[in-house]
Design a protein around this motif. Structure first.
Motif, mmCIF file in Angstrom:
data_model
loop_
_atom_site.group_PDB
_atom_site.id
_atom_site.type_symbol
_atom_site.label_atom_id
_atom_site.label_comp_id
_atom_site.label_asym_id
_atom_site.label_seq_id
_atom_site.Cartn_x
_atom_site.Cartn_y
_atom_site.Cartn_z
ATOM 1 N N CYS A 39 95.742 81.888 37.858
ATOM 2 C CA CYS A 39 95.278 82.398 36.567
ATOM 3 C C CYS A 39 96.139 83.565 36.084
ATOM 4 O O CYS A 39 96.505 83.636 34.904
ATOM 5 C CB CYS A 39 93.820 82.839 36.672
ATOM 6 S SG CYS A 39 92.625 81.487 36.817
ATOM 7 N N TRP B 225 99.624 82.411 35.096
ATOM 8 C CA TRP B 225 99.556 81.747 33.785
ATOM 9 C C TRP B 225 99.675 82.783 32.675
ATOM 10 O O TRP B 225 100.406 82.583 31.702
ATOM 11 C CB TRP B 225 98.230 80.994 33.675
ATOM 12 C CG TRP B 225 98.083 80.143 32.445
ATOM 13 C CD1 TRP B 225 98.089 80.560 31.143
ATOM 14 C CD2 TRP B 225 97.937 78.718 32.403
ATOM 15 N NE1 TRP B 225 97.926 79.508 30.294
ATOM 16 C CE2 TRP B 225 97.841 78.362 31.031
ATOM 17 C CE3 TRP B 225 97.865 77.728 33.379
ATOM 18 C CZ2 TRP B 225 97.665 77.037 30.627
ATOM 19 C CZ3 TRP B 225 97.697 76.415 32.966
ATOM 20 C CH2 TRP B 225 97.603 76.081 31.614
ATOM 21 N N ARG B 226 98.949 83.883 32.839
ATOM 22 C CA ARG B 226 98.919 84.909 31.799
ATOM 23 C C ARG B 226 100.171 85.780 31.804
ATOM 24 O O ARG B 226 100.755 86.063 30.765
ATOM 25 C CB ARG B 226 97.657 85.764 31.986
ATOM 26 C CG ARG B 226 97.552 86.984 31.093
ATOM 27 C CD ARG B 226 96.136 87.508 31.030
ATOM 28 N NE ARG B 226 95.490 87.536 32.332
ATOM 29 C CZ ARG B 226 95.560 88.551 33.187
ATOM 30 N NH1 ARG B 226 96.288 89.627 32.867
ATOM 31 N NH2 ARG B 226 94.921 88.527 34.341
ATOM 32 N N LEU C 299 102.936 80.697 31.230
ATOM 33 C CA LEU C 299 103.252 79.350 31.706
ATOM 34 C C LEU C 299 103.016 78.308 30.627
ATOM 35 O O LEU C 299 102.020 78.353 29.897
ATOM 36 C CB LEU C 299 102.400 79.012 32.935
ATOM 37 C CG LEU C 299 102.544 79.897 34.170
ATOM 38 C CD1 LEU C 299 101.719 79.324 35.317
ATOM 39 C CD2 LEU C 299 103.998 80.032 34.593
ATOM 40 N N GLN C 300 103.924 77.367 30.556
ATOM 41 C CA GLN C 300 103.776 76.211 29.673
ATOM 42 C C GLN C 300 104.221 74.972 30.445
ATOM 43 O O GLN C 300 105.303 74.960 31.042
ATOM 44 C CB GLN C 300 104.613 76.363 28.403
ATOM 45 C CG GLN C 300 104.097 77.431 27.460
ATOM 46 C CD GLN C 300 104.849 77.435 26.133
ATOM 47 O OE1 GLN C 300 105.924 76.849 26.027
ATOM 48 N NE2 GLN C 300 104.282 78.079 25.132
ATOM 49 N N VAL D 16 107.606 73.065 34.343
ATOM 50 C CA VAL D 16 106.916 74.261 33.882
ATOM 51 C C VAL D 16 107.954 75.279 33.428
ATOM 52 O O VAL D 16 108.974 75.470 34.084
ATOM 53 C CB VAL D 16 106.015 74.849 34.999
ATOM 54 C CG1 VAL D 16 106.820 75.171 36.249
ATOM 55 C CG2 VAL D 16 105.276 76.084 34.505
ATOM 56 N N PHE E 247 108.468 79.353 32.293
ATOM 57 C CA PHE E 247 107.817 80.655 32.435
ATOM 58 C C PHE E 247 108.778 81.737 31.971
ATOM 59 O O PHE E 247 110.000 81.574 32.033
ATOM 60 C CB PHE E 247 107.361 80.895 33.880
ATOM 61 C CG PHE E 247 108.465 80.783 34.906
ATOM 62 C CD1 PHE E 247 109.096 81.916 35.394
ATOM 63 C CD2 PHE E 247 108.857 79.544 35.388
ATOM 64 C CE1 PHE E 247 110.096 81.819 36.343
ATOM 65 C CE2 PHE E 247 109.862 79.427 36.347
ATOM 66 C CZ PHE E 247 110.489 80.571 36.819
ATOM 67 N N ILE F 26 95.841 73.861 40.539
ATOM 68 C CA ILE F 26 96.547 73.929 39.251
ATOM 69 C C ILE F 26 95.971 72.912 38.270
ATOM 70 O O ILE F 26 95.821 73.193 37.071
ATOM 71 C CB ILE F 26 98.055 73.724 39.450
ATOM 72 C CG1 ILE F 26 98.624 74.894 40.276
ATOM 73 C CG2 ILE F 26 98.786 73.620 38.107
ATOM 74 C CD1 ILE F 26 100.103 74.799 40.568
ATOM 75 N N VAL G 24 94.529 74.008 34.687
ATOM 76 C CA VAL G 24 95.122 73.423 33.476
ATOM 77 C C VAL G 24 94.053 72.737 32.635
ATOM 78 O O VAL G 24 93.990 72.923 31.411
ATOM 79 C CB VAL G 24 96.241 72.427 33.842
ATOM 80 C CG1 VAL G 24 96.679 71.634 32.606
ATOM 81 C CG2 VAL G 24 97.444 73.168 34.417
ATOM 82 N N LYS H 295 91.801 75.248 30.993
ATOM 83 C CA LYS H 295 92.514 75.893 29.889
ATOM 84 C C LYS H 295 92.548 74.974 28.667
ATOM 85 O O LYS H 295 92.364 75.433 27.529
ATOM 86 C CB LYS H 295 93.943 76.239 30.314
ATOM 87 C CG LYS H 295 94.045 77.313 31.381
ATOM 88 C CD LYS H 295 93.853 78.705 30.817
ATOM 89 C CE LYS H 295 94.129 79.775 31.857
ATOM 90 N NZ LYS H 295 93.949 81.146 31.323
#
Length: 271
Positions: free
Chosen positions: A123, A126-127, A131-132, A179, A181, A244, A248, A251
């Motif tokens: 988490c 991700w922030r 992350l995409q 991914v 980042f 993950i 995902v 989210k």
């Protein structure tokens, strides 16, 4: 020289953000090490670790190292992990040899926080790293795979272990997934399967340290500590993928709900 300075600055920032992402895991490591040599009267070691984990979780939310939404995800992982721990302990896969007031069918409640720390890392990563995911499979495929992976942790005690079949399926499904980042202003890209494997490897390294501190004990470690079998990397590999996948999907669900709420408000304004 400018390129070298930029590289070093990016590496330093990456390391700092990784350290922030690992706060929960570091606290667990530290509590294992400290409680190995420092005891508090009338409080068993496992119970003391649980208290430390709860206080850490409260402080992380209080000082905004984690959000309330992230806490919900982490709590879900705590429940999932504790369920797995209870089953595995009673199947003899590993054991918690020390006494505790907060043991639940042989598994101390703090054990769920070890899984929660993985969720915390994901988490926060991700922030902090924005992350995409690109080429992420559809929800039907990921949910099905997540269920099969989690089920196999239980069913392989009774029937064939399908982990390598599942891993082959994962390779096919995620072969084109990547991914991206960001570290400061630098954007980097990596195949998602490499990310899964790297995280699993470092968790395996952490597992060796934790068993050395007596967090839990495998049957072949009861006489004397020895390196955790490398095959455990595959177990962590699949557990990381589940983690993950869940993050995902949650989210995505949250984004759709927010989008629906936004569209509804826009519709009201137009009326």
């Amino acid at each position: 020289m400018t390129l070298l300075r930029k590289f070093l600055r990016t590496l330093l920032l990456f390391t700092w953000n990784q350290a922030l992402c690992c706060v929960f895991a570091v606290v667990i490591f530290a509590s294992m090490a400290i409680t190995k040599v420092v005891t508090i009267p009338f409080i068993p070691r496992y119970d003391l670790i649980l208290i430390i984990c709860i206080i850490t979780q409260i402080l992380m939310v209080r000082y905004k190292l984690e959000t309330v939404d992230e806490l919900k995800v982490i709590t879900l992982f705590h429940i999932i992990g504790l369920g797995l721990e209870v089953f595995k302990v009673n199947m003899g896969s590993w054991a918690y040899l020390e006494p505790a007031w907060t043991k639940f069918w042989g598994a101390p409640l703090y054990s769920g926080f070890m899984y929660a720390s993985i969720a915390s890392y994901i988490c926060q990563a991700w922030r902090r790293f924005h992350l995409q995911f690109h080429g992420w499979p559809g929800a039907a495929i990921t949910v099905t795979l997540a269920v099969l992976i989690y089920a196999n942790f239980f069913t392989h005690h009774y029937i064939y272990d399908f982990r390598y079949v599942i891993m082959a399926a994962l390779a096919v499904v995620f072969i084109r997934t990547s991914v991206t980042f960001k570290v400061g202003t630098v954007q980097l890209k990596q195949p998602i399967l490499i990310s899964f494997l790297l995280i699993a490897f470092f968790i395996w390294v952490a597992e060796n340290i934790l068993t050395l501190f007596g967090a839990w004990t495998y049957p072949d470690q009861e006489g004397a500590w020895r390196l955790v079998h490398w095959g455990k990397v595959t177990s962590w590999f699949m557990l990381v993928i589940i983690s993950i996948m869940i993050v995902v999907q949650l989210k995505h669900v949250k984004y759709k709900l927010q989008q629906h709420e936004y569209d509804s408000k826009e519709g009201v304004r137009q009326l």
